[in-house]
Design a protein around this motif. Sequence first.
Motif, PDB file in Angstrom:
ATOM      1  N   TYR A 317       0.843  -1.198   0.000  1.00  0.00           N
ATOM      2  CA  TYR A 317       0.000   0.000   0.000  1.00  0.00           C
ATOM      3  C   TYR A 317       0.882   1.254   0.000  1.00  0.00           C
ATOM      4  O   TYR A 317       0.629   2.205  -0.753  1.00  0.00           O
ATOM      5  N   GLY A 318       1.922   1.256   0.817  1.00  0.00           N
ATOM      6  CA  GLY A 318       2.830   2.391   0.861  1.00  0.00           C
ATOM      7  C   GLY A 318       3.565   2.612  -0.447  1.00  0.00           C
ATOM      8  O   GLY A 318       3.810   3.747  -0.862  1.00  0.00           O
ATOM      9  N   TRP A 319       3.904   1.502  -1.137  1.00  0.00           N
ATOM     10  CA  TRP A 319       4.572   1.614  -2.439  1.00  0.00           C
ATOM     11  C   TRP A 319       3.645   2.286  -3.451  1.00  0.00           C
ATOM     12  O   TRP A 319       4.062   3.189  -4.179  1.00  0.00           O
ATOM     13  N   LEU A 320       2.389   1.847  -3.496  1.00  0.00           N
ATOM     14  CA  LEU A 320       1.431   2.443  -4.431  1.00  0.00           C
ATOM     15  C   LEU A 320       1.196   3.917  -4.130  1.00  0.00           C
ATOM     16  O   LEU A 320       0.990   4.725  -5.041  1.00  0.00           O
ATOM     17  N   ALA A 321       1.229   4.258  -2.837  1.00  0.00           N
ATOM     18  CA  ALA A 321       1.017   5.652  -2.434  1.00  0.00           C
ATOM     19  C   ALA A 321       2.282   6.494  -2.576  1.00  0.00           C
ATOM     20  O   ALA A 321       2.252   7.699  -2.321  1.00  0.00           O
ATOM     21  N   GLN A 322       3.400   5.858  -2.964  1.00  0.00           N
ATOM     22  CA  GLN A 322       4.693   6.521  -3.152  1.00  0.00           C
ATOM     23  C   GLN A 322       5.198   7.159  -1.855  1.00  0.00           C
ATOM     24  O   GLN A 322       5.780   8.244  -1.849  1.00  0.00           O
ATOM     25  N   TRP A 323       4.979   6.462  -0.753  1.00  0.00           N
ATOM     26  CA  TRP A 323       5.460   6.926   0.541  1.00  0.00           C
ATOM     27  C   TRP A 323       6.931   6.592   0.718  1.00  0.00           C
ATOM     28  O   TRP A 323       7.478   5.708   0.060  1.00  0.00           O
ATOM     29  N   SER A 324       7.562   7.268   1.673  1.00  0.00           N
ATOM     30  CA  SER A 324       8.922   6.928   2.078  1.00  0.00           C
ATOM     31  C   SER A 324       8.905   5.577   2.800  1.00  0.00           C
ATOM     32  O   SER A 324       7.856   5.123   3.279  1.00  0.00           O
ATOM     33  N   THR A 325      10.074   4.953   2.895  1.00  0.00           N
ATOM     34  CA  THR A 325      10.135   3.674   3.604  1.00  0.00           C
ATOM     35  C   THR A 325       9.717   3.797   5.068  1.00  0.00           C
ATOM     36  O   THR A 325       8.935   2.964   5.549  1.00  0.00           O
ATOM     37  N   PRO A 326      10.172   4.796   5.833  1.00  0.00           N
ATOM     38  CA  PRO A 326       9.712   4.884   7.231  1.00  0.00           C
ATOM     39  C   PRO A 326       8.188   4.993   7.355  1.00  0.00           C
ATOM     40  O   PRO A 326       7.591   4.319   8.203  1.00  0.00           O
ATOM     41  N   ARG A 327       7.562   5.795   6.518  1.00  0.00           N
ATOM     42  CA  ARG A 327       6.110   5.918   6.589  1.00  0.00           C
ATOM     43  C   ARG A 327       5.441   4.601   6.203  1.00  0.00           C
ATOM     44  O   ARG A 327       4.471   4.168   6.836  1.00  0.00           O
ATOM     45  N   SER A 328       5.963   3.948   5.159  1.00  0.00           N
ATOM     46  CA  SER A 328       5.397   2.671   4.719  1.00  0.00           C
ATOM     47  C   SER A 328       5.526   1.602   5.802  1.00  0.00           C
ATOM     48  O   SER A 328       4.594   0.832   6.051  1.00  0.00           O
ATOM     49  N   VAL A 329       6.690   1.545   6.468  1.00  0.00           N
ATOM     50  CA  VAL A 329       6.912   0.527   7.493  1.00  0.00           C
ATOM     51  C   VAL A 329       6.020   0.782   8.707  1.00  0.00           C
ATOM     52  O   VAL A 329       5.462  -0.162   9.286  1.00  0.00           O
ATOM     53  N   ASN A 330       5.864   2.030   9.103  1.00  0.00           N
ATOM     54  CA  ASN A 330       4.966   2.338  10.219  1.00  0.00           C
ATOM     55  C   ASN A 330       3.533   1.915   9.892  1.00  0.00           C
ATOM     56  O   ASN A 330       2.827   1.340  10.726  1.00  0.00           O
ATOM     57  N   PHE A 331       3.118   2.181   8.667  1.00  0.00           N
ATOM     58  CA  PHE A 331       1.777   1.787   8.232  1.00  0.00           C
ATOM     59  C   PHE A 331       1.657   0.259   8.219  1.00  0.00           C
ATOM     60  O   PHE A 331       0.668  -0.308   8.699  1.00  0.00           O
ATOM     61  N   ALA A 332       2.684  -0.410   7.684  1.00  0.00           N
ATOM     62  CA  ALA A 332       2.669  -1.871   7.607  1.00  0.00           C
ATOM     63  C   ALA A 332       2.659  -2.502   8.999  1.00  0.00           C
ATOM     64  O   ALA A 332       1.981  -3.516   9.236  1.00  0.00           O
ATOM     65  N   THR A 333       3.410  -1.917   9.921  1.00  0.00           N
ATOM     66  CA  THR A 333       3.440  -2.426  11.294  1.00  0.00           C
ATOM     67  C   THR A 333       2.073  -2.288  11.947  1.00  0.00           C
ATOM     68  O   THR A 333       1.605  -3.196  12.650  1.00  0.00           O
ATOM     69  N   ALA A 334       1.409  -1.160  11.709  1.00  0.00           N
ATOM     70  CA  ALA A 334       0.060  -0.968  12.248  1.00  0.00           C
ATOM     71  C   ALA A 334      -0.916  -1.959  11.616  1.00  0.00           C
ATOM     72  O   ALA A 334      -1.796  -2.498  12.296  1.00  0.00           O
ATOM     73  N   ALA A 335      -0.769  -2.224  10.320  1.00  0.00           N
ATOM     74  CA  ALA A 335      -1.638  -3.198   9.650  1.00  0.00           C
ATOM     75  C   ALA A 335      -1.452  -4.586  10.261  1.00  0.00           C
ATOM     76  O   ALA A 335      -2.422  -5.329  10.458  1.00  0.00           O
TER      77      ALA A 335
END
Length: 364
Positions: A317-335
């Motif tokens: 999801y973070g990749w599709l949204a073109q987020w930075s890795t830290p933001r993507s990982v925080n989102f993934a951890t919450a998921a």
Amino acid sequence: MITEREQEILDLIRQDPLISQQALADRLGVSRSAVAGHIMNLSNKGAIRGKGYILADSPYVVVIGGANMDILGQPCDKLLARDSNPGRVSCSPGGVARNIAENLARLGVDVRLIAPLGKDVYGQTLLEQGLQCGIDMRHCLQLDDAVTSTYLSVLDESGDMSVAINDMQILERLSVEYLRSHADMIRRASLLIVDANLPANVLEYLLSQFPDLPIFADPVSGPKSEKLRGLLDAIHTFKPNLAEAKRLSGVDAKDEGQLPQLASWFHRKGIKRICISLGAQGVYVSEAGRHQLYPPPPIQPVNANGAGDAFLAGLAYGWLAQWSTPRSVNFATAASAVAMSHQATINPNMSLAAVNRLLEETYS
């Protein structure tokens, strides 16, 4: 959301942008007026622009791998080996690729699953449940003479897996020839996700024939990860646990200080980003010389079985949204935390709102 019938119309239009409404009706076995209504709906949704059926670019993810029926047992008290344990037994759709696809669908992503299914009760259940939660299931291989994959797992009293048995022989029926027939659809994806349940020759095909596609990979287990050993240079993001990473690399990282050495081995093999699951200690992420340990959210897991699949879906999801890795990982951890808060392998309450709510509670 695009309906199944509307998606069929879009696929036919992609093959022939000048196809008539009558021809569409004939191909689908419906009336011309019904097709006209679907065309109007697609125009209103922005999927078709102007005359001549100019299709809007709609990003989607393709996930290829295992789809199982999960049978889960957990004791009420401490798990006793070689004995009958009072507890709870449940049955729910599972499989690494299918789980990732469902999490993505529940997060609102257009996701297409390719997995083999038997034409049995479990296979029909997986097909119907996938459609209900929004997965595009049209590309799955359905077989009359094979049994749908089954995964039997027993958790301990804390919710961690104690032992598991899988019957996944049907995966061997997913052939390179079948995938070649879907190559155009795969090539147009924004992201390809594969799991190592796939046969070795299928993984080799997928990781060699789509060089322009970013590919995320899940090794599934230590033995299955061996199939990826000579293919790591084609993988953008790799998500092993510590045991899988140590087995593949031969680097015996015994403490946090040795994790950069472990990650560097994978980078030398061509992997751009590696996320090493450390269980209760969180996830160690390395990319382009940047290393960071991300702690897990402070929750008590009910069932940790689906955490890794939700994590990889969050990264996608973070990749599709073109987020930075830290933001993507925080989102993934919450998921992954949302996934672990429910008894089922996939939390039926998984949603973008649920993940964002947990993020706010954790980081505000």
